[in-house]
Design a protein around this motif. Sequence first.
Motif, mmCIF file in Angstrom:
data_model
loop_
_atom_site.group_PDB
_atom_site.id
_atom_site.type_symbol
_atom_site.label_atom_id
_atom_site.label_comp_id
_atom_site.label_asym_id
_atom_site.label_seq_id
_atom_site.Cartn_x
_atom_site.Cartn_y
_atom_site.Cartn_z
ATOM 1 N N ILE A 10 0.814 -1.214 0.000
ATOM 2 C CA ILE A 10 0.000 0.000 0.000
ATOM 3 C C ILE A 10 0.850 1.268 0.000
ATOM 4 O O ILE A 10 0.330 2.362 -0.203
ATOM 5 C CB ILE A 10 -1.007 0.003 1.178
ATOM 6 C CG1 ILE A 10 -0.319 -0.273 2.501
ATOM 7 C CG2 ILE A 10 -2.107 -1.001 0.923
ATOM 8 C CD1 ILE A 10 -1.236 -0.278 3.705
ATOM 9 N N ALA A 11 2.164 1.104 0.195
ATOM 10 C CA ALA A 11 3.102 2.229 0.095
ATOM 11 C C ALA A 11 4.500 1.660 -0.074
ATOM 12 O O ALA A 11 4.823 0.610 0.479
ATOM 13 C CB ALA A 11 3.041 3.114 1.330
ATOM 14 N N GLY A 21 9.847 5.921 15.972
ATOM 15 C CA GLY A 21 9.871 4.538 15.513
ATOM 16 C C GLY A 21 8.917 4.220 14.373
ATOM 17 O O GLY A 21 8.879 3.083 13.905
ATOM 18 N N ASN A 22 8.139 5.186 13.922
ATOM 19 C CA ASN A 22 7.202 4.975 12.820
ATOM 20 C C ASN A 22 7.764 5.564 11.525
ATOM 21 O O ASN A 22 8.274 6.684 11.531
ATOM 22 C CB ASN A 22 5.851 5.645 13.124
ATOM 23 C CG ASN A 22 5.163 5.015 14.296
ATOM 24 O OD1 ASN A 22 4.880 3.825 14.300
ATOM 25 N ND2 ASN A 22 4.902 5.812 15.316
ATOM 26 N N HIS A 23 7.642 4.801 10.444
ATOM 27 C CA HIS A 23 8.054 5.289 9.135
ATOM 28 C C HIS A 23 6.882 6.040 8.514
ATOM 29 O O HIS A 23 5.803 5.486 8.323
ATOM 30 C CB HIS A 23 8.454 4.129 8.217
ATOM 31 C CG HIS A 23 9.776 3.556 8.548
ATOM 32 N ND1 HIS A 23 10.943 3.971 7.943
ATOM 33 C CD2 HIS A 23 10.142 2.610 9.457
ATOM 34 C CE1 HIS A 23 11.959 3.299 8.440
ATOM 35 N NE2 HIS A 23 11.501 2.469 9.369
ATOM 36 N N ALA A 65 -6.198 2.383 10.009
ATOM 37 C CA ALA A 65 -4.864 1.764 10.056
ATOM 38 C C ALA A 65 -3.754 2.654 9.513
ATOM 39 O O ALA A 65 -2.586 2.291 9.566
ATOM 40 C CB ALA A 65 -4.877 0.436 9.307
ATOM 41 N N ALA A 66 -4.112 3.825 9.005
ATOM 42 C CA ALA A 66 -3.109 4.763 8.498
ATOM 43 C C ALA A 66 -3.422 6.143 9.056
ATOM 44 O O ALA A 66 -4.591 6.515 9.186
ATOM 45 C CB ALA A 66 -3.148 4.794 6.976
ATOM 46 N N PHE A 85 1.604 3.827 9.388
ATOM 47 C CA PHE A 85 0.674 2.700 9.472
ATOM 48 C C PHE A 85 0.808 1.952 10.792
ATOM 49 O O PHE A 85 1.859 1.948 11.410
ATOM 50 C CB PHE A 85 0.944 1.725 8.317
ATOM 51 C CG PHE A 85 0.776 2.355 6.962
ATOM 52 C CD1 PHE A 85 -0.455 2.417 6.360
ATOM 53 C CD2 PHE A 85 1.875 2.878 6.297
ATOM 54 C CE1 PHE A 85 -0.614 3.007 5.108
ATOM 55 C CE2 PHE A 85 1.737 3.466 5.039
ATOM 56 C CZ PHE A 85 0.485 3.519 4.453
ATOM 57 N N TRP A 86 -0.258 1.273 11.170
ATOM 58 C CA TRP A 86 -0.281 0.408 12.346
ATOM 59 C C TRP A 86 -1.415 -0.582 12.174
ATOM 60 O O TRP A 86 -1.882 -0.803 11.049
ATOM 61 C CB TRP A 86 -0.411 1.232 13.622
ATOM 62 C CG TRP A 86 -1.724 1.972 13.818
ATOM 63 C CD1 TRP A 86 -2.500 2.564 12.856
ATOM 64 C CD2 TRP A 86 -2.393 2.202 15.041
ATOM 65 N NE1 TRP A 86 -3.600 3.161 13.419
ATOM 66 C CE2 TRP A 86 -3.565 2.942 14.773
ATOM 67 C CE3 TRP A 86 -2.127 1.864 16.355
ATOM 68 C CZ2 TRP A 86 -4.464 3.336 15.753
ATOM 69 C CZ3 TRP A 86 -3.027 2.264 17.332
ATOM 70 C CH2 TRP A 86 -4.172 2.988 17.040
ATOM 71 N N LYS A 87 -1.880 -1.221 13.243
ATOM 72 C CA LYS A 87 -3.027 -2.133 13.233
ATOM 73 C C LYS A 87 -2.870 -3.273 12.232
ATOM 74 O O LYS A 87 -3.740 -3.551 11.439
ATOM 75 C CB LYS A 87 -4.327 -1.369 12.990
ATOM 76 C CG LYS A 87 -4.661 -0.402 14.112
ATOM 77 C CD LYS A 87 -5.914 0.383 13.852
ATOM 78 C CE LYS A 87 -7.123 -0.495 14.109
ATOM 79 N NZ LYS A 87 -8.386 0.243 13.914
#
Length: 93
Positions: A10-11, A21-23, A65-66, A85-87
């Motif tokens: 999706i990316a 810690g998140n891209h 989720a985004a 993103f997560w979840k």
Amino acid sequence: MKAEWNGTVIARSDDTVVVEGNHYFPPGSLVTEHLAPSSATSVCPWKGTASYYDVVVDGEVNAGAAWYYPQPSEAAAQIADHVAFWKGVTVSA
């Protein structure tokens, strides 16, 4: 880096911004057909107000989720309109 959910990318980008810690993926790296706007928002004390997308793959929806910051604080200006993103979305090299 790439973000995947249910076996679908999706990316994808070589130019993510890492915060806490998140891209965060730049807007041009997103496969927008898999992102549906969500009315959800949240507030981070130092980044500002986040907006969300639902991730949609093959009719399955991963709600919220985004997330992204359309108008981040000055301290987080480098992630304006970038998406994280997560979840259950897998982010990997």
